[in-house]
Motif scaffolding. Structure first.
Motif, PDB file in Angstrom:
ATOM      1  N   PHE A  73       0.807  -1.080  -0.063  1.00 24.27           N
ATOM      2  CA  PHE A  73      -0.090   0.146   0.038  1.00 24.27           C
ATOM      3  C   PHE A  73       0.991   1.137  -0.024  1.00 24.27           C
ATOM      4  O   PHE A  73       0.234   2.228  -0.438  1.00 24.27           O
ATOM      5  N   ALA A  74       2.076   1.232   0.686  1.00 23.50           N
ATOM      6  CA  ALA A  74       2.684   2.391   0.930  1.00 23.50           C
ATOM      7  C   ALA A  74       3.495   2.812  -0.337  1.00 23.50           C
ATOM      8  O   ALA A  74       4.114   3.984  -0.492  1.00 23.50           O
ATOM      9  N   THR A  75       4.007   1.788  -1.163  1.00 20.98           N
ATOM     10  CA  THR A  75       4.783   1.979  -2.197  1.00 20.98           C
ATOM     11  C   THR A  75       4.295   2.065  -3.668  1.00 20.98           C
ATOM     12  O   THR A  75       5.005   2.129  -4.780  1.00 20.98           O
ATOM     13  N   GLY A  76       3.009   2.176  -3.705  1.00 18.52           N
ATOM     14  CA  GLY A  76       2.297   2.406  -4.949  1.00 18.52           C
ATOM     15  C   GLY A  76       1.250   3.427  -4.992  1.00 18.52           C
ATOM     16  O   GLY A  76       1.052   4.158  -4.159  1.00 18.52           O
ATOM     17  N   ASN A  77       0.378   3.492  -6.242  1.00 16.17           N
ATOM     18  CA  ASN A  77      -0.681   4.637  -6.290  1.00 16.17           C
ATOM     19  C   ASN A  77      -1.751   3.983  -5.564  1.00 16.17           C
ATOM     20  O   ASN A  77      -1.976   2.814  -5.195  1.00 16.17           O
ATOM     21  N   THR A  78      -2.964   4.895  -5.763  1.00 16.19           N
ATOM     22  CA  THR A  78      -4.054   4.346  -5.183  1.00 16.19           C
ATOM     23  C   THR A  78      -5.046   3.315  -5.763  1.00 16.19           C
ATOM     24  O   THR A  78      -5.738   2.792  -4.784  1.00 16.19           O
ATOM     25  N   THR A  79      -4.508   3.125  -6.858  1.00 17.24           N
ATOM     26  CA  THR A  79      -5.081   1.760  -7.492  1.00 17.24           C
ATOM     27  C   THR A  79      -4.894   0.648  -6.660  1.00 17.24           C
ATOM     28  O   THR A  79      -5.761  -0.427  -6.737  1.00 17.24           O
ATOM     29  N   ARG A  80      -3.669   0.652  -5.971  1.00 15.85           N
ATOM     30  CA  ARG A  80      -3.483  -0.543  -5.325  1.00 15.85           C
ATOM     31  C   ARG A  80      -4.356  -0.962  -4.075  1.00 15.85           C
ATOM     32  O   ARG A  80      -4.584  -1.910  -3.775  1.00 15.85           O
TER      33      ARG A  80
END
Length: 350
Positions: free
Chosen positions: A135-142
């Motif tokens: 969750f912390a290393t990607g965009n909101t799509t994750r």
């Protein structure tokens, strides 16, 4: 395409759903398939469900996950998404929006499993720290991995984990003046296609999702003497004058019904495909092109409506969930005491 038609005409291929579905470039014959379905030549099959299953077949064929993760992914899609979509299809409630959501959730689930493999971690070895990192290393799509993660925990493929909280409600900037100015323009501007004016008016008055607007039928519009109403939820709601004149004018001249596939279409906004409503994405683009800022103006419409009636009442009338309207009422500073009609209807304690 010519060869395909010739094979049908000469009886070389049966006129059946499987013949159309197995054609290599289905998009080229989709309209013909839908026309045959509408005319009763082939058995009805939900086109939205067909679109998803064809997409899923291609997606899984290209999947390069290991055998363990591929098996889990297939079970997730079959027992979570496909079962849900088929149930909706059986009730004739399956929409493009449902298909789009299932595609997005499936894609993110496959991406998550691929991300774990890159780290040499199996799903059963995944821990809270890995989920937090995802969750912390990607965009909101994750964040769309939630449905897969909950399903995987429930079926014991994934250890118990905590998922970060969902996004909190943030009301977009509200410009009621702009919304009202656009409504006024829609009354007079003949350069905007009539169907687009009608759709924009209903959207700006009632804040209905476009995916719901395109599923409305002409039976949802009723006129009694000088009163025109539209059914969006449990009870009809008034279409105020002079907007009702635009809506009725549109109903009398709906486009796309002068074809064999749509001559008896019940949809208020008739699509180009036989037996289908207007494509929601197409209508969204048109509304944006004519200045309708969908997210902002939907919020403005709902903010206006919950100032006239409590969220619980508005939800029943407009076809929303109460919880989805309560934040709009809170942002507008509305409480029970803000509704005079309710105060008058409540008996005083003796």
């Amino acid at each position: 395409m010519t060869q395909f038609l010739r094979s049908l005409a000469h009886g070389e291929s049966p006129i059946a759903n499987e013949t159309f579905e197995n054609y290599g470039e289905y998009s080229k014959i989709r309209h013909l398939h839908q026309l045959f379905t509408k005319l009763g030549i082939v058995e009805y099959k939900d086109q939205n469900l067909l679109i998803f299953t064809r997409w899923l077949d291609r997606k899984m064929d290209k999947c390069d996950l290991n055998d363990e993760h591929t098996k889990v992914a297939r079970q997730y899609v079959r027992w979570y998404h496909l079962r849900r979509l088929r149930e909706l299809s059986d009730r004739t409630n399956l929409t493009e929006g449902h298909v789009r959501t299932s595609k997005q959730d499936t894609t993110v689930a496959l991406n998550f499993l691929g991300w774990l493999e890159e780290k040499s971690i199996s799903l059963s070895q995944c821990r809270q720290a890995h989920v937090d990192e995802w969750f912390a290393t990607g965009n909101t799509t994750r964040s769309r991995v939630r449905s897969f993660a909950k399903w995987a925990v429930r079926n014991q493929y994934l250890p118990n984990i905590e998922l970060p909280g969902g996004a909190t409600f943030r009301a977009p900037g509200i410009d009621q003046g702009k919304r009202l100015a656009l409504l006024a323009d829609l009354l007079e501007n003949e350069e905007i296609p009539l169907f687009c004016r009608a759709a924009a008016i209903l959207f700006l008055l009632y804040g209905q999702p476009i995916t719901r607007l395109v599923r409305l039928t002409i039976n949802d519009i009723t006129t009694n003497v000088d009163v025109t109403e539209i059914l969006l939820g449990d009870h009809p709601v008034l279409i105020p004058n002079p907007f009702d004149e635009i809506i009725l004018r549109y109903v009398r001249s709906r486009p796309n019904i002068n074809t064999a596939g749509n001559a008896d279409s019940p949809y208020l906004f008739v699509g180009f495909r036989p037996g289908q409503p207007l494509n929601a994405n197409y209508l969204m683009r048109l509304l944006r092109d004519h200045g309708v800022e969908l997210r902002v103006m939907k919020a403005a419409a709902l903010r206006d409506l919950v100032q006239e009636m409590p969220p619980a009442v508005a939800a029943r009338v407009l076809g929303f969930k109460t919880a989805s309207l309560e934040p709009h009422a809170a942002q507008a500073g509305m409480t029970w005491a803000s509704y005079p009609a309710l105060r008058r209807a409540t008996p005083k304690n003796s």
